[in-house]
Design an enzyme around this catalytic site. Structure first.
Site, PDB file in Angstrom:
ATOM      1  N   ASP A 331     -47.837  82.754  53.206  1.00 52.66           N
ATOM      2  CA  ASP A 331     -48.559  83.003  54.455  1.00 52.66           C
ATOM      3  C   ASP A 331     -49.832  82.191  54.437  1.00 52.66           C
ATOM      4  OD1 ASP A 331     -46.921  84.872  55.484  1.00 52.66           O
ATOM      5  OD2 ASP A 331     -48.009  86.586  54.656  1.00 52.66           O
ATOM      6  N   ASP A 605     -47.047  90.530  54.470  1.00 50.33           N
ATOM      7  CA  ASP A 605     -47.916  91.699  54.541  1.00 50.33           C
ATOM      8  C   ASP A 605     -47.483  92.704  55.600  1.00 50.33           C
ATOM      9  OD1 ASP A 605     -48.529  90.061  56.635  1.00 50.33           O
ATOM     10  OD2 ASP A 605     -50.578  89.616  56.000  1.00 50.33           O
ATOM     11  N   ASP A 609     -42.173  91.757  57.679  1.00 50.35           N
ATOM     12  CA  ASP A 609     -41.922  90.877  56.534  1.00 50.35           C
ATOM     13  C   ASP A 609     -40.993  91.513  55.510  1.00 50.35           C
ATOM     14  OD1 ASP A 609     -43.483  88.785  57.403  1.00 50.35           O
ATOM     15  OD2 ASP A 609     -45.314  89.605  56.543  1.00 50.35           O
TER      16      ASP A 609
HETATM   17  P1  ATP Z   1     -50.084  84.215  58.756  1.00 55.04           P
HETATM   18  O1  ATP Z   1     -48.689  84.434  59.252  1.00 55.04           O
HETATM   19  O2  ATP Z   1     -50.190  83.017  57.937  1.00 55.04           O
HETATM   20  O3  ATP Z   1     -50.718  85.412  58.171  1.00 55.04           O
HETATM   21  P2  ATP Z   1     -51.243  84.570  61.332  1.00 55.04           P
HETATM   22  O4  ATP Z   1     -52.071  85.769  61.050  1.00 55.04           O
HETATM   23  O5  ATP Z   1     -51.804  83.576  62.269  1.00 55.04           O
HETATM   24  O6  ATP Z   1     -50.919  83.784  60.050  1.00 55.04           O
HETATM   25  P3  ATP Z   1     -49.433  86.278  62.724  1.00 55.04           P
HETATM   26  O7  ATP Z   1     -50.085  87.486  62.216  1.00 55.04           O
HETATM   27  O8  ATP Z   1     -47.960  86.199  62.846  1.00 55.04           O
HETATM   28  O9  ATP Z   1     -49.822  85.032  61.850  1.00 55.04           O
HETATM   29  O10 ATP Z   1     -50.063  85.950  64.145  1.00 55.04           O
HETATM   30  C1  ATP Z   1     -49.494  85.005  65.001  1.00 55.04           C
HETATM   31  C2  ATP Z   1     -50.418  84.734  66.150  1.00 55.04           C
HETATM   32  O11 ATP Z   1     -50.570  85.926  66.919  1.00 55.04           O
HETATM   33  C3  ATP Z   1     -51.833  84.343  65.723  1.00 55.04           C
HETATM   34  O12 ATP Z   1     -51.967  82.980  65.539  1.00 55.04           O
HETATM   35  C4  ATP Z   1     -52.642  84.815  66.906  1.00 55.04           C
HETATM   36  O13 ATP Z   1     -52.621  83.850  67.936  1.00 55.04           O
HETATM   37  C5  ATP Z   1     -51.893  86.037  67.376  1.00 55.04           C
HETATM   38  N1  ATP Z   1     -52.467  87.248  66.793  1.00 55.04           N
HETATM   39  C6  ATP Z   1     -52.605  87.563  65.497  1.00 55.04           C
HETATM   40  N2  ATP Z   1     -53.155  88.771  65.332  1.00 55.04           N
HETATM   41  C7  ATP Z   1     -53.384  89.242  66.558  1.00 55.04           C
HETATM   42  C8  ATP Z   1     -53.934  90.456  67.078  1.00 55.04           C
HETATM   43  N3  ATP Z   1     -54.364  91.425  66.268  1.00 55.04           N
HETATM   44  N4  ATP Z   1     -54.026  90.595  68.386  1.00 55.04           N
HETATM   45  C9  ATP Z   1     -53.572  89.629  69.217  1.00 55.04           C
HETATM   46  N5  ATP Z   1     -53.053  88.482  68.810  1.00 55.04           N
HETATM   47  C10 ATP Z   1     -52.950  88.268  67.509  1.00 55.04           C
END
Ligand code: ATP
Length: 888
Positions: A331, A605, A609
């Protein structure tokens, strides 16, 4: 009372509690009365049975057979000392059994201690405030606050529920998520149908809930099931299985050899008792007595070393699989980056602004203030926001203002990449939404501008997406904010919204990640970043941490249209990033890698997943940001969420395998000098150079501690400079076998036999002359043979520390246990040789100084030859350019 059937008020009255929960004092009183919220350990085998097992397994049975033969020989031909041998073998069985039992007990305790390293907490209301409480301290009457990904800590009745779905697989075996939406009483009798109840052992897949605990520990439904089922024992890992198999094979070989030579002896006319001694000797010399528990202990010790470095191993198997990992799918947020977000830039009303330049941005602030999943909890006496650091950054950037009550929410998931909340405000009911710009913008038809709200035409959309691209190209993580008003009766849909602005946040790389990535490159391990974030943001980070200057970024949408074959071809690309991916795509990538024969470690996490974590060869969950569900599905938990910790754990995993090979080489080496005297005894009719009791003194005395010390070696300096070990490579490789049985072993045998004849000749013995068992010359000669073998094994410990590096190579860490091991080995040797009871027990006699001097060149010789062998191999490795695992 049946909590699911009654009104919630009735439950409050019954439990003497309220929606505000209990006071700390009352909770403490109830804890004393009802006991901790834990499942009692039931089942498992009683200690006495397990102890008994140590004396009745395969090796023990072979040794019992050997003892039986000795007693039989004593009965047939009394006075030849066979009874003494029988007792000695029984002594061996007892000592060996106790030793194995102790090691296994220690290994088990070590694993149990690891499990306690990660105490589970939950959020509960105490004294009216939300705080983190250890799960074990929950009592009936407590009110718990749960969110997606949390395990349900006890049986509870819902008080409030937003979009709650639970996984009840642990309880009902049903894997489809169940909705738990209602707070009204339910008549249903079936556990699965009680939609107002959250059961312990289940977990929240989505939504938020507030619930009252009514049953804890063994009184929960889950406790009831646990009472019925036995606690399953940890299955043997492949390494342990291989050792068990290997030991059996060796023992079988030894027995066959023993029987074969018994008949050869009979046919050439040796006496029965001489023959029996011989058969027993061969068996005892070859049975690798303490091998399996030593491997288990060395695995358990590795898990402890890993825990000290923040990697918590949940299954022993993971330790060795880690050592052969070829790909890490990681991630981004929180693992490669710090997950410490701060707002860098805001696009609002058609302009790029710094956070402190925002004026009149009330709608923007309203969204930032309300649209989140944070919880305010008390931690060490301080009020803190708990949850996604990005949301914390957004919330903390808003000026003080009124918070409106939330009436509903549409939760975040990686598929939708956005979330919304619905609040009752003085202006009426409002929906606040935030998420990835490309998922939010299409749902908007108006935008905020200086002039007020304007229709969102194609040109404006293009401009906004351009601004978004520019921000991500700078490595910012960009989030879009939008809102709309919702008429009271209408559905809460995310459509027809007003676009409010873009917020760009920075999340710097974690220190140490760049070094860890470089280590992976040297160790032949590929790192593939899989993130939900924008490809530009991910590529900027990839450059930053040295993953590659020009990474190929594939977005989730493209992945959807790609066939499995195309995906497999794509995976040959050297530097690869998957951006805007959802959790199920992560699983697809993992499976495609596995089909290519890779051994995949994957991090995760979120709740989504869990399937990828389960399907990967090594599932790695985040200890801090990870949900309970992800942790449950993982093999390893990173206590610090740090990518570098994975690399350290791989290093330890590789070291375990190396170490097992080191002590295997060490133990197997001494088998040859133990067998050769018997062959010489039968084939050349010389006095027996090494008695069975003396063999036992080596195998179960002097060899024991140094072997354990080799099992506890720190990782070699070159461990992360070699390619991963092939999965199908056997522990007992050709290299190990050749080195132990055909190189080091024969050298030791030569030393032992030479010392034996040196003493005999010194005493005037000539070939063909028989010697009495108690003849002082014979006693001295066998002692010389025994001492030479032990002295050679002392030299051997140093040589076994590395299969290729010289004893004097730099970078060798000091291993205290080796010093203790050798000290113990020499002390035993002195006791055996120079004390009257040592002499009586082992049939030895004190040696003259010249005998020791005679042995010296043999030790030196073995060392020089081994150094030469290592130098030749190093040369070959340098020439071929690989670190060639095959020679190890
Ligand atoms: P990783 O997968 O590497 O942890 P990430 O946190 O960007 O990265 P996701 O958690 O899948 O991956 O989030 C995907 C996208 O969704 C983010 O890039 C963001 O644009 C949006 N996002 C993430 N968290 C939130 C949230 N709490 N509320 C609204 N949008 C969110």
């Amino acid at each position: 009372m049946n909590p699911h059937r009654h009104d919630i008020e009735k439950l409050y009255a019954h439990l003497h509690s309220s929606a505000q929960g209990l006071s700390q004092a009352e909770a403490a009183r109830r804890l004393a009365r009802y006991g901790p919220n834990q499942l009692e350990k039931i089942g498992g085998q009683p200690l006495s049975i397990r102890l008994l097992k140590e004396f009745t397994h395969f090796f023990a049975l072979i040794l019992w057979l050997a003892a039986g033969l000795a007693f039989f020989a004593e009965w047939r031909e009394p006075g030849q000392g066979m009874a003494m041998l029988g007792y000695a073998v029984v002594g061996v069985i007892v000592i060996n059994g106790l030793f194995s039992f102790w090691q296994e007990y220690r290994a088990e305790k070590a694993l149990a201690a690891l499990r306690n390293l990660l105490p589970r907490h939950t959020t509960a209301l105490r004294d009216g405030r939300a705080m983190q409480v250890p799960v074990a301290e929950l009592v009936p009457g407590d009110v718990v606050v749960l969110a997606a990904g949390d395990d349900v800590p006890a049986d509870c009745r819902l008080i409030e529920a937003f979009a709650v779905r639970v996984n009840t697989a642990n309880l009902t075996g049903e894997s489809k998520p169940k909705s738990r939406a209602t707070t009204a009483p339910i008549e249903a009798e079936q556990v699965a149908m009680r939609r107002d109840i959250l059961h312990a052992g289940t977990s929240l897949i989505s939504g938020n809930a507030k619930a009252m605990v009514y049953a804890t520990g063994m009184h929960t439904e889950f406790g009831n099931i646990a009472r019925l089922t036995q606690v399953a024992q940890e299955p043997l890992s492949p390494l342990q299985k291989e050792i068990a198999h290997l030991s059996r094979l060796v023992a079988l070989f030894a027995t066959l050899l023993g029987v074969l030579f018994f008949f050869i002896g009979q046919s050439i006319g040796l006496s029965l008792w001489a023959n029996l001694i011989f058969a027993i000797g061969i068996i005892v010399a070859n049975v690798p007595e303490g091998l399996l528990p030593t491997v288990t202990l060395s695995l358990a010790m590795a898990t402890q070393r890993m825990a000290k470095k923040n990697a918590l191993v949940r299954h022993l198997t993971a330790v060795e699989t880690l050592g052969s990992a070829t790909v890490i799918c990681s991630d981004k947020t929180g693992t490669l980056t710090q997950n410490r977000m701060s707002i860098r830039q805001v696009y609002f009303s058609g302009a790029q602004l710094f956070p402190d330049e925002l004026d009149g941005a009330e709608p923007l602030y309203d969204i930032m203030r309300h649209c989140h999943d944070l919880r305010r909890v008390e931690h060490n006496g301080q009020q803190q926001w708990q949850g996604d650091p990005m949301e914390v950054a957004l919330l903390q950037a808003t000026p003080a203002g009124t918070t409106y009550p939330r009436v509903d929410e549409i939760p975040f998931d990686t598929e939708r990449k956005r979330m919304s909340v619905i609040c009752d405000t003085p202006q009426g009911r409002m929906l606040y939404c935030k998420g990835a710009p490309e998922t939010v913008l299409p749902l908007c038809n108006e935008m905020m501008a200086e002039e007020g709200r304007l229709p969102l035409d194609d040109e404006s959309r293009l401009r906004i997406m351009n601004e978004h691209e520019l921000m991500t190209a700078d490595g910012l993580r960009v989030i879009a904010l939008a809102y709309r008003s919702v008429p009271q009766q209408s559905a809460h849909r995310e459509a027809g919204m007003v676009f409010a602005g873009l917020v760009g946040l920075v999340d710097p790389a974690r220190p140490g990640v760049a070094e860890a990535i470089a280590t992976c490159a040297a160790a032949g391990i590929r790192v593939i970043m899989i993130t939900g974030d924008h490809p530009h943001t991910a590529s900027a980070l990839a450059r930053d941490i040295g993953l590659g200057l020009d990474p190929l970024a594939i977005i989730g949408e493209r992945l959807c249209t790609m066939s499995d074959t195309d995906l497999q071809l794509l995976l040959d690309e050297p530097v690869l990033i998957f951006a805007r991916t959802s959790a199920d795509q992560k699983m697809r990538i993992v499976q495609a890698l596995q089909r290519k024969g890779e051994i995949v470690a994957v991090t995760g996490d979120g709740v989504n997943d869990a399937p990828a974590l389960k399907c990967a060869d090594i599932g790695i969950a985040m200890g801090i940001s990870g949900t309970d569900v992800a942790k449950e599905a993982a093999d390893i938990i990173l206590l610090d969420d740090h990518f570098a910790t994975i690399v350290t754990a791989i290093e330890e995993g590789r070291a375990v395998y190396d170490n097992v090979r080191k002590f295997l080489t060490y133990i197997l080496t001494s088998n040859i000098p133990e067998i050769v005297p018997y062959l010489a005894f039968v084939l050349f009719r010389i006095p027996l150079p090494l008695t069975i009791i003396q063999i036992l003194a080596v195998d179960l005395g002097t060899d024991m501690l140094p072997a354990l010390a080799l099992g506890a070696e720190k990782p070699d300096s070159d461990v992360m400079r070699r390619p991963p070990r092939p999965r199908n490579e056997h522990l007992l490789s050709r290299g190990v076998l050749l080195r132990a049985y055909f190189f080091l072993g024969p050298l030791e045998a030569v030393a032992g036999m030479a010392a034996f004849f040196f003493v005999l000749h010194g005493g005037g013995w000539t070939f063909g002359r028989e010697l009495g068992l108690h003849d002082p010359l014979y006693l001295q000669a066998t002692t010389a043979c025994l001492s030479a073998i032990i002295a050679m094994q002392v030299v051997n410990v140093f040589m076994c520390r590395h299969p290729v590096f010289s004893v004097f190579s730099r970078g060798r860490s000091f291993n205290r246990l080796i010093v203790y091991g050798i000290g113990f080995e020499l002390l035993l040797l002195l006791l055996i040789t120079y004390t009257p009871w040592g002499n009586a027990l082992f049939g030895t006699a004190p040696l003259a100084g010249e005998v020791w001097l005679f042995m010296l060149p043999f030790g030196l010789g073995m060392w020089l030859l081994e150094e030469l062998r290592k130098a030749l191999i190093r040369q070959r490795i340098a020439r071929n350019g690989t670190a060639g695992n095959t020679v190890r």
